[in-house]
Scaffold this motif. Structure first.
Motif, PDB file in Angstrom:
ATOM      1  N   LEU A  72       0.860  -1.175   0.000  1.00 40.42           N
ATOM      2  CA  LEU A  72       0.000   0.000   0.000  1.00 40.42           C
ATOM      3  C   LEU A  72       0.905   1.236   0.000  1.00 40.42           C
ATOM      4  N   ILE A  73       0.748   2.067  -1.030  1.00 41.46           N
ATOM      5  CA  ILE A  73       1.664   3.184  -1.272  1.00 41.46           C
ATOM      6  C   ILE A  73       0.962   4.518  -1.012  1.00 41.46           C
ATOM      7  N   GLU A  74       1.672   5.402  -0.329  1.00 39.69           N
ATOM      8  CA  GLU A  74       1.182   6.765  -0.129  1.00 39.69           C
ATOM      9  C   GLU A  74       2.380   7.705  -0.160  1.00 39.69           C
ATOM     10  N   GLU A  75       2.308   8.718  -1.009  1.00 41.30           N
ATOM     11  CA  GLU A  75       3.395   9.687  -1.185  1.00 41.30           C
ATOM     12  C   GLU A  75       4.723   8.971  -1.492  1.00 41.30           C
ATOM     13  N   ASN A  76       4.628   8.028  -2.377  1.00 42.05           N
ATOM     14  CA  ASN A  76       5.803   7.301  -2.881  1.00 42.05           C
ATOM     15  C   ASN A  76       6.496   6.448  -1.822  1.00 42.05           C
ATOM     16  N   LYS A  77       5.796   6.147  -0.725  1.00 41.00           N
ATOM     17  CA  LYS A  77       6.352   5.298   0.320  1.00 41.00           C
ATOM     18  C   LYS A  77       5.356   4.201   0.672  1.00 41.00           C
ATOM     19  N   CYS A  78       5.892   3.069   1.090  1.00 40.73           N
ATOM     20  CA  CYS A  78       5.046   1.945   1.498  1.00 40.73           C
ATOM     21  C   CYS A  78       4.597   2.150   2.941  1.00 40.73           C
ATOM     22  N   ILE A  79       3.289   2.230   3.137  1.00 44.87           N
ATOM     23  CA  ILE A  79       2.767   2.428   4.488  1.00 44.87           C
ATOM     24  C   ILE A  79       2.225   1.114   5.072  1.00 44.87           C
ATOM     25  N   LYS A  80       2.045   0.103   4.207  1.00 45.65           N
ATOM     26  CA  LYS A  80       1.572  -1.183   4.701  1.00 45.65           C
ATOM     27  C   LYS A  80       1.888  -2.257   3.667  1.00 45.65           C
ATOM     28  N   GLN A  81       2.293  -3.430   4.159  1.00 47.23           N
ATOM     29  CA  GLN A  81       2.550  -4.547   3.262  1.00 47.23           C
ATOM     30  C   GLN A  81       2.085  -5.839   3.911  1.00 47.23           C
ATOM     31  N   ASN A  82       1.721  -6.812   3.086  1.00 45.80           N
ATOM     32  CA  ASN A  82       1.217  -8.065   3.647  1.00 45.80           C
ATOM     33  C   ASN A  82       2.344  -9.070   3.855  1.00 45.80           C
ATOM     34  N   LYS A  83       1.995 -10.287   4.276  1.00 41.02           N
ATOM     35  CA  LYS A  83       2.994 -11.302   4.590  1.00 41.02           C
ATOM     36  C   LYS A  83       3.837 -11.667   3.365  1.00 41.02           C
ATOM     37  N   MET A  84       3.163 -11.816   2.210  1.00 40.40           N
ATOM     38  CA  MET A  84       3.883 -12.197   0.999  1.00 40.40           C
ATOM     39  C   MET A  84       4.863 -11.106   0.575  1.00 40.40           C
ATOM     40  N   ALA A  85       4.494  -9.843   0.825  1.00 39.80           N
ATOM     41  CA  ALA A  85       5.381  -8.733   0.477  1.00 39.80           C
ATOM     42  C   ALA A  85       6.630  -8.754   1.350  1.00 39.80           C
ATOM     43  N   ILE A  86       6.443  -9.033   2.633  1.00 34.74           N
ATOM     44  CA  ILE A  86       7.583  -9.107   3.548  1.00 34.74           C
ATOM     45  C   ILE A  86       8.535 -10.224   3.119  1.00 34.74           C
ATOM     46  N   THR A  87       7.962 -11.380   2.788  1.00 34.90           N
ATOM     47  CA  THR A  87       8.775 -12.515   2.340  1.00 34.90           C
ATOM     48  C   THR A  87       9.500 -12.184   1.046  1.00 34.90           C
ATOM     49  N   LEU A  88       8.783 -11.542   0.127  1.00 31.72           N
ATOM     50  CA  LEU A  88       9.368 -11.196  -1.176  1.00 31.72           C
ATOM     51  C   LEU A  88      10.572 -10.281  -1.014  1.00 31.72           C
ATOM     52  N   THR A  89      10.440  -9.241  -0.201  1.00 33.92           N
ATOM     53  CA  THR A  89      11.531  -8.276  -0.039  1.00 33.92           C
ATOM     54  C   THR A  89      12.731  -8.884   0.677  1.00 33.92           C
ATOM     55  N   LYS A  90      12.498  -9.925   1.488  1.00 33.00           N
ATOM     56  CA  LYS A  90      13.623 -10.601   2.140  1.00 33.00           C
ATOM     57  C   LYS A  90      14.397 -11.455   1.138  1.00 33.00           C
ATOM     58  N   VAL A  91      13.660 -12.160   0.282  1.00 33.08           N
ATOM     59  CA  VAL A  91      14.301 -13.065  -0.683  1.00 33.08           C
ATOM     60  C   VAL A  91      14.850 -12.294  -1.876  1.00 33.08           C
ATOM     61  N   TYR A  92      14.091 -11.302  -2.321  1.00 29.84           N
ATOM     62  CA  TYR A  92      14.485 -10.514  -3.490  1.00 29.84           C
ATOM     63  C   TYR A  92      14.575  -9.035  -3.092  1.00 29.84           C
ATOM     64  N   PRO A  93      15.650  -8.614  -2.483  1.00 26.94           N
ATOM     65  CA  PRO A  93      15.771  -7.193  -2.111  1.00 26.94           C
ATOM     66  C   PRO A  93      15.804  -6.313  -3.361  1.00 26.94           C
ATOM     67  N   PHE A  94      14.917  -5.337  -3.421  1.00 28.04           N
ATOM     68  CA  PHE A  94      14.838  -4.475  -4.589  1.00 28.04           C
ATOM     69  C   PHE A  94      14.480  -3.059  -4.161  1.00 28.04           C
ATOM     70  N   SER A  95      14.693  -2.130  -5.068  1.00 28.48           N
ATOM     71  CA  SER A  95      14.369  -0.729  -4.813  1.00 28.48           C
ATOM     72  C   SER A  95      12.892  -0.497  -5.115  1.00 28.48           C
ATOM     73  N   LEU A  96      12.106  -0.225  -4.095  1.00 28.07           N
ATOM     74  CA  LEU A  96      10.683   0.035  -4.300  1.00 28.07           C
ATOM     75  C   LEU A  96      10.485   1.270  -5.178  1.00 28.07           C
ATOM     76  N   GLU A  97      11.333   2.269  -4.993  1.00 26.73           N
ATOM     77  CA  GLU A  97      11.226   3.494  -5.800  1.00 26.73           C
ATOM     78  C   GLU A  97      11.373   3.187  -7.290  1.00 26.73           C
ATOM     79  N   LYS A  98      12.328   2.294  -7.625  1.00 22.82           N
ATOM     80  CA  LYS A  98      12.541   1.944  -9.023  1.00 22.82           C
ATOM     81  C   LYS A  98      11.343   1.187  -9.595  1.00 22.82           C
ATOM     82  N   VAL A  99      10.795   0.266  -8.793  1.00 24.87           N
ATOM     83  CA  VAL A  99       9.632  -0.493  -9.245  1.00 24.87           C
ATOM     84  C   VAL A  99       8.436   0.430  -9.449  1.00 24.87           C
ATOM     85  N   LEU A 100       8.273   1.407  -8.580  1.00 23.93           N
ATOM     86  CA  LEU A 100       7.170   2.361  -8.727  1.00 23.93           C
ATOM     87  C   LEU A 100       7.339   3.203  -9.992  1.00 23.93           C
TER      88      LEU A 100
END
Length: 338
Positions: free
Chosen positions: A19-47
């Protein structure tokens, strides 16, 4: 208070949700947490990519230059390739939905069916390449049989006739004719060798080989080719030089055969760390659907296959009565040969 149904659905979703607000993630679910641990990426670039402000192929929109990826972009389903901490790459699909001041970014792993479809497409491409190589061998075999073999047989008969001809009258003229035929035959052999692999490409490099090819084209067809190399003369890896040369060769021959032109324009340059080949004519042009399945369509597919084999990209723009432009881009993922 208990968790609402919507919050539970968000938390238990099989997709990674941000969940994005003002270009920042204010909430993420369980799968998102797991994803960012396994595949560290720049959220800004993906946005940036999700909003069409960036591109998979280029780091900034200035470099993107309205490329095909941007033109066909769809926020509802765009491709991503994420890399794990161990360096393993995986294909994902993303979607981006804006609602007021907030937005929802969803990322999911590409389905097994999609990867299977890609495998099938790759297999078909390999089958096509093998068939194209077989067609080239058949053409070479036919050329040897109908051209060189027949010429050699004819010269053999002429020399045998001299052996059994007891009259010396006209002997000098006959020998002169045989000598001329041998010179013509040698020319055929040399031309065949050049078509198979131009020596200039190996000995001198890409630009001299292109100049020789276009000069020979003008001599044999009368079509004037304006060649503008906008880069210094230097050597590239063999695969880069060969594929650039072959794409150019196919492009100019297509224009000569089908476009009904008396002039062509060819440029070779380096732009944004890419080797860029551009072939343009102002001829008849064509509709892509009209050439599918025909020999010309196979030629275009062959050029595309050559480009993709070294990570390049081939773009063809054509309009009936307006002409055709072929653009080959090869990223600079090589070391220049000194």
């Amino acid at each position: 208070m208990g968790i609402s149904i919507i919050e539970k659905l968000f938390e238990e979703a099989k997709d990674a949700l941000f969940l994005i607000e003002e270009n920042k993630c204010i909430k993420q679910n369980k799968m998102a947490i797991t994803l960012t641990k396994v595949y560290p990426f720049s959220l800004e670039k993906v946005l940036e990519i999700a909003r069409g402000e960036g591109c998979r192929l280029h780091s900034t929109m200035e470099k993107c230059l309205d490329c095909e990826v941007k033109a066909d972009w769809d926020q509802a389903a765009f491709p991503l390739i994420l890399q794990s901490a161990q360096g393993q790459q995986e294909q994902f699909s993303g979607s981006y939905t804006e609602v007021g001041q907030q937005a929802l970014l969803s990322i999911r792993r590409v389905a097994v069916q999609d990867r299977l479809q890609q495998v099938i497409q790759n297999k078909r491409l390999i089958e096509y390449v093998n068939q194209a190589h077989e067609n080239e061998r058949k053409a070479l075999s036919q050329e040897l049989h109908d051209g060189l073999a027949q010429s050699i047989y004819s010269l053999m008969l002429e020399t045998r006739q001299l052996k059994w001809d007891e009259q010396a009258e006209g002997l000098e003229a006959k020998l002169q004719k045989i000598d001329e035929d041998f010179v013509a035959l040698l020319g055929e052999v040399k031309q065949l060798a050049v078509d198979l692999r131009p020596t200039a490409l190996d000995d001198l490099g890409l630009i001299p080989a292109i100049e020789a090819l276009l000069h020979r084209l003008t001599e044999t067809t009368g079509v004037v080719v304006h060649f503008i190399p906008i880069l210094e003369t230097k050597r590239f890896p063999e695969s880069v030089e060969t594929i650039t040369y072959r794409v150019l060769q196919e492009s100019v021959m297509n224009s000569v055969k089908h476009a009904d032109v008396d002039e062509l324009w060819v440029t070779l340059s380096e732009q944004e760390s890419q080797l860029l080949l551009n072939v343009r004519d102002h001829g008849r042009g064509f509709d892509f659907e009209d050439v599918n399945g025909r020999s010309r369509g196979l030629g275009l597919l062959h050029m595309q296959e050559r480009a993709e084999s070294i990570g390049g990209h081939l773009a063809i723009q054509s309009q009936k009565a307006e002409g055709t432009t072929v653009t080959l881009r090869i990223p600079s993922q090589w070391e220049v040969i000194k």
